[in-house]
Structure formats: C-alpha cells, structure tokens
Motif scaffolding. Structure first.
Motif, PDB file in Angstrom:
ATOM      1  N   LEU A 142      -1.615  -5.379  -5.212  1.00 53.04           N
ATOM      2  CA  LEU A 142      -2.738  -5.214  -4.288  1.00 53.04           C
ATOM      3  C   LEU A 142      -4.006  -5.895  -4.789  1.00 53.04           C
ATOM      4  O   LEU A 142      -4.869  -6.263  -3.987  1.00 53.04           O
ATOM      5  N   GLU A 143      -4.129  -6.064  -6.089  1.00 56.15           N
ATOM      6  CA  GLU A 143      -5.325  -6.699  -6.650  1.00 56.15           C
ATOM      7  C   GLU A 143      -5.188  -8.220  -6.749  1.00 56.15           C
ATOM      8  O   GLU A 143      -6.135  -8.898  -7.165  1.00 56.15           O
ATOM      9  N   HIS A 144      -4.049  -8.762  -6.339  1.00 54.46           N
ATOM     10  CA  HIS A 144      -3.820 -10.200  -6.449  1.00 54.46           C
ATOM     11  C   HIS A 144      -4.743 -10.969  -5.498  1.00 54.46           C
ATOM     12  O   HIS A 144      -5.051 -10.520  -4.387  1.00 54.46           O
ATOM     13  N   ARG A 145      -5.161 -12.142  -5.923  1.00 51.80           N
ATOM     14  CA  ARG A 145      -6.123 -12.927  -5.126  1.00 51.80           C
ATOM     15  C   ARG A 145      -5.510 -13.545  -3.870  1.00 51.80           C
ATOM     16  O   ARG A 145      -6.241 -14.079  -3.029  1.00 51.80           O
ATOM     17  N   TRP A 200      -4.435 -12.109  -1.301  1.00 53.90           N
ATOM     18  CA  TRP A 200      -4.881 -11.394  -0.093  1.00 53.90           C
ATOM     19  C   TRP A 200      -6.223 -11.916   0.428  1.00 53.90           C
ATOM     20  O   TRP A 200      -6.512 -11.763   1.624  1.00 53.90           O
ATOM     21  N   THR A 201      -7.030 -12.479  -0.446  1.00 51.63           N
ATOM     22  CA  THR A 201      -8.366 -12.920  -0.024  1.00 51.63           C
ATOM     23  C   THR A 201      -8.437 -14.409   0.286  1.00 51.63           C
ATOM     24  O   THR A 201      -9.493 -14.917   0.646  1.00 51.63           O
ATOM     25  N   TRP A 210       2.396   1.525  -3.535  1.00 47.47           N
ATOM     26  CA  TRP A 210       1.340   1.915  -4.472  1.00 47.47           C
ATOM     27  C   TRP A 210       1.068   3.415  -4.382  1.00 47.47           C
ATOM     28  O   TRP A 210       0.956   4.097  -5.413  1.00 47.47           O
ATOM     29  N   ARG A 216       0.827  -1.209   0.000  1.00 47.30           N
ATOM     30  CA  ARG A 216       0.000   0.000   0.000  1.00 47.30           C
ATOM     31  C   ARG A 216       0.863   1.262   0.000  1.00 47.30           C
ATOM     32  O   ARG A 216       0.542   2.243  -0.672  1.00 47.30           O
ATOM     33  N   CYS A 224       4.812  -7.244 -12.587  1.00 46.14           N
ATOM     34  CA  CYS A 224       3.553  -6.663 -12.138  1.00 46.14           C
ATOM     35  C   CYS A 224       3.778  -5.272 -11.549  1.00 46.14           C
ATOM     36  O   CYS A 224       4.892  -4.907 -11.157  1.00 46.14           O
ATOM     37  N   GLU A 230       1.423   6.063  -7.366  1.00 45.98           N
ATOM     38  CA  GLU A 230       0.259   6.825  -7.806  1.00 45.98           C
ATOM     39  C   GLU A 230       0.565   8.317  -7.863  1.00 45.98           C
ATOM     40  O   GLU A 230      -0.050   9.064  -8.625  1.00 45.98           O
ATOM     41  N   ARG A 235      -0.088  -1.703  -8.084  1.00 46.56           N
ATOM     42  CA  ARG A 235      -1.546  -1.860  -8.086  1.00 46.56           C
ATOM     43  C   ARG A 235      -1.939  -3.321  -8.306  1.00 46.56           C
ATOM     44  O   ARG A 235      -2.832  -3.848  -7.640  1.00 46.56           O
ATOM     45  N   GLN A 236      -1.263  -3.979  -9.236  1.00 42.18           N
ATOM     46  CA  GLN A 236      -1.571  -5.393  -9.501  1.00 42.18           C
ATOM     47  C   GLN A 236      -1.210  -6.275  -8.317  1.00 42.18           C
ATOM     48  O   GLN A 236      -1.872  -7.289  -8.072  1.00 42.18           O
TER      49      GLN A 236
END
Length: 402
Positions: free
Chosen positions: A348-351, A353-354, A179, A176, A342, A183, A345-346
């Motif tokens: 942080l969007e990686h699966r 984390w979930t 990122w 974060r 990557c 940004e 941002r990618q």
C-alpha cells in the motif's frame, strides 16, 4: 490504526458447541427489550439455552429466503431480503450438516464464522447475522454482492476491456482488505480471483474465510496444505510449517499477474509442476538467494530451471503494460524468500499508486451481468476448491484435517 478484535482460540469454540454459539453471535447486539418488541416475553434469569433458542428464532425471522442461487455438496446459497426492509438484499449461505464430521460441522465452517465476526472492513465481505435452522444447518447471512467475481472479468476477454487504471483500482482494494486481515493477525490463505466478489458499487470484497487462521503465536506450526495451487507460494509447496502474511502477499502477486495477462501466470497441474513453473518464470531458489531453503522438508533441486532469479527485463517483457514502477511492485510480491517479500503494508505504501494513470473510480469499473448466480457458485464452494469446469487437474483437494 486498526483495533485488533478479541481473539477466540479454536480450542475455545469446538464444533460440538458451534450451533449454540451461532444463536448468540448476533444476539450480542440485540437490545434487552428485543424479544418484547418481537412479541415475545422477556426471558427469566437462568434459562441459558432457552434464551439462546429464542434469540436464534428472532434472528432467523428477520430474514426471508427467496430463490436459490446455487447448491453444492458443502452449502446451499439463497438470495434473501430483510423482512422489515424488502429492498435490502442479502445472501444466505446454508452450510449442510455432514455426518463425516463431529456434530456435522467441518472446521472451515467454524473458521468462516469466527473470522467474519472479527473482521469488518469495506473490502471484506460482511457477515450480517448467523442462525441455525430447525434441521440444525448453520445459516450465514452475508451482504449481497451482485456483480459476480473478479475472475469473470479477467476471463471475458471479448466483452470486458480494461487497462492499468482498472488493474490499479482492483489491486488497491485487494491490498487494503489483506492489510486489514494482517493488521488483525489473520491469514486468509486462499486469495484468488474467484474469492474476490464485487459489490453493486464496484467495490471488491475478499470472501471465503474457510481456510483463514490466526497467526499471533509465531511458535505454533501451521499446515502447508492451504491456498489453491496456482496461487500458493513456494515455501508452502515445499512443506513450510511456520509462515507469515507473506503467503497471502504471494497470492496477491499472482492475482496481479493474472489481471495483466488475463490468464493464470503459473497454472501448475501438480504440486511438482507448480514448482517447476515457478522456477521457470520467477527463479530458482538456492541457499544464496534464500538462506535455509534446502532445509525445508519438500525442497527439491530441479535440473530444468533458469539460472538464478528472473531479472526485471524478463518481467517487463511480460508485464510492461503496468510500467516499470508497476513491475517493481509485482516483483516485490513474488520474491522467493518469504522473509524478503514485501508486506501488505509495504504494498500500500508503494509509489505505483501515485503515478499515472490514477486508479479508476469504483463506480466506473467494468462490470458484467449475471452476478447473483455467480455469487451462488462462489459461496457454495468449500475453501480451496475451484470450479469443475477448470479441470480436476487444477482443482487441488485439500486435507482439512491437517
């Protein structure tokens, strides 16, 4: 959506004027009657430098220096507090005047002030104020982070135990912070475990912006002499002058690998040895896997190298504790070709984390004592340096004049 800060180009803030600017950096947020509240007279129009000096004095008197936390050739770090609120602690980093530099200040000191003023995020160390002292030293008032740095936790294999949930929490905080930098068009250029300081609530903060750089102009060449060797990507080792946030993402991948292994993944003793280790453990760059790599000024063809790129089975054998999905994320950060690597941002969007286990809450993360002194050690260093205890053979001496 983030709001990009006003970009002040380096040519607009030379070292010869940094101290006068420092007196104004924190004064912008002062109310017009601040001087009257502090017992001074309201300045008259036309007293430009005198006003700046008064505001500098007001800022300086807001903080009290307590004990010294550490001292190096570059800076002295003190534990301090807010005069009006003694329970609010701060770290005061006094950058020493160095006669080797014009007006006594190196470019990394100017960079640190510039980018910390522009960036405000929970995972980036906060700069509360800047003031100059009577001996012309520049003082940076930073938030106090008492739990040391991430390297302390990694190295203490006997006293600190952690697993995938903790790694996921720390990597999420790092991602974060990076990122947010990207940004806002800022490259950190020295991500490593001892630049990741830990707050009292367990939050990890990215520190040491002495090597940071704006990258909004894609046609402006940049120096490749950045990032501590163990965390430096292959394009910089081979002399790339034009690069992007991919260099920080590679460093993030190396921190990820180090958290899992609890030791550096590719600890090269020299730049050439670093390339050899990358070839051995990540893969061998070629025109097929990395078009254009042979045109880099420092490209070398290594005889002792693996054939092609290391596959997922190899990474699973080394980093299997984070699971196949975690290994996918790690491999995406360590792609040799920076154009295929990557982005933050990618990440942080990686699966990953979930998936289970979910990241540990920051207040439940492992911690160590003795942090204040460690913060002093971390902040007194110049950008790109590592502790002497880790050996001169791994402490790369950077050329800041590049």
């Amino acid at each position: 959506m983030t709001v990009s800060p006003v970009v002040v180009h380096e040519s607009q803030s030379p070292a010869s004027s940094i101290r006068l600017q420092a007196t104004r950096l924190t004064s912008l947020s002062l109310r017009p009657n601040t001087l009257q509240e502090a017992g001074g007279e309201r300045p008259e129009t036309g007293g430009g430098q005198d006003v700046a000096e008064r505001l500098n004095r007001v800022t300086r008197e807001k903080f009290v220096k307590d004990r010294k936390l550490g001292e190096g050739t570059y800076a002295i770090v003190y534990l301090g507090h807010v005069r009006a609120e003694p329970s609010v602690l701060v770290a005061i980093k006094k950058i020493k005047v160095n006669p080797e530099y014009h007006d006594g200040l190196s470019m990394d000191a100017i960079r640190e002030v510039k980018y910390l003023q522009e960036l405000s995020h929970p995972n980036i160390i906060a700069l509360r104020a800047v003031f100059s002292s009577k001996n012309q030293n520049l003082n940076l008032v930073l938030e106090f982070l008492p739990l040391g740095d991430l390297e302390m936790l990694i190295r203490d294999t006997n006293g600190v135990q952690y697993g995938t949930a903790e790694v996921k929490a720390w990597m999420g905080m790092l991602a974060r912070g990076v990122w947010f930098c990207h940004e806002n068009f800022v490259l950190h250029r020295d991500i490593k475990p001892n630049n990741l300081l830990i707050a009292a609530d367990g939050e990890v903060k990215l520190a040491d912006f002495g090597l940071a750089r704006s990258f909004s102009d894609p046609y402006r060449p940049m120096t490749c002499q950045v990032i501590t060797r163990w965390y430096r990507p292959p394009e910089l080792l081979m002399g790339a002058k034009f690069y992007s946030g991919a260099v920080d993402v590679w460093s993030m991948g190396m921190v990820f690998a180090e958290l899992v292994l609890r030791s550096p993944f590719v600890p090269g003793a020299t730049d050439f040895n670093q390339l050899e280790l990358i070839n051995e453990h990540v893969g061998t760059p070629s025109e097929e896997s990395w078009p254009g790599v042979s045109k880099l000024a420092g490209f070398v063809s290594l005889e002792k190298s693996v054939s092609g790129i290391r596959d997922k089975n190899y990474f699973l054998s080394r980093f299997g504790t984070v699971g196949p999905i975690g290994v996918d994320l790690l491999m995406s950060t360590l792609v040799l070709d920076p154009r295929k690597r990557c982005t933050a941002r990618q990440v942080l969007e990686h699966r990953w984390w979930t998936t289970d286990p979910h990241p540990t809450a920051k207040e439940d993360l492992p911690r160590k004592g003795g942090g204040p002194e460690r913060m002093g050690e971390d902040l007194q260093r110049r950008g790109g340096e590592v502790e002497e205890s880790r050996g001169d053979n791994v402490a790369r001496r950077l050329n800041f004049g590049s």
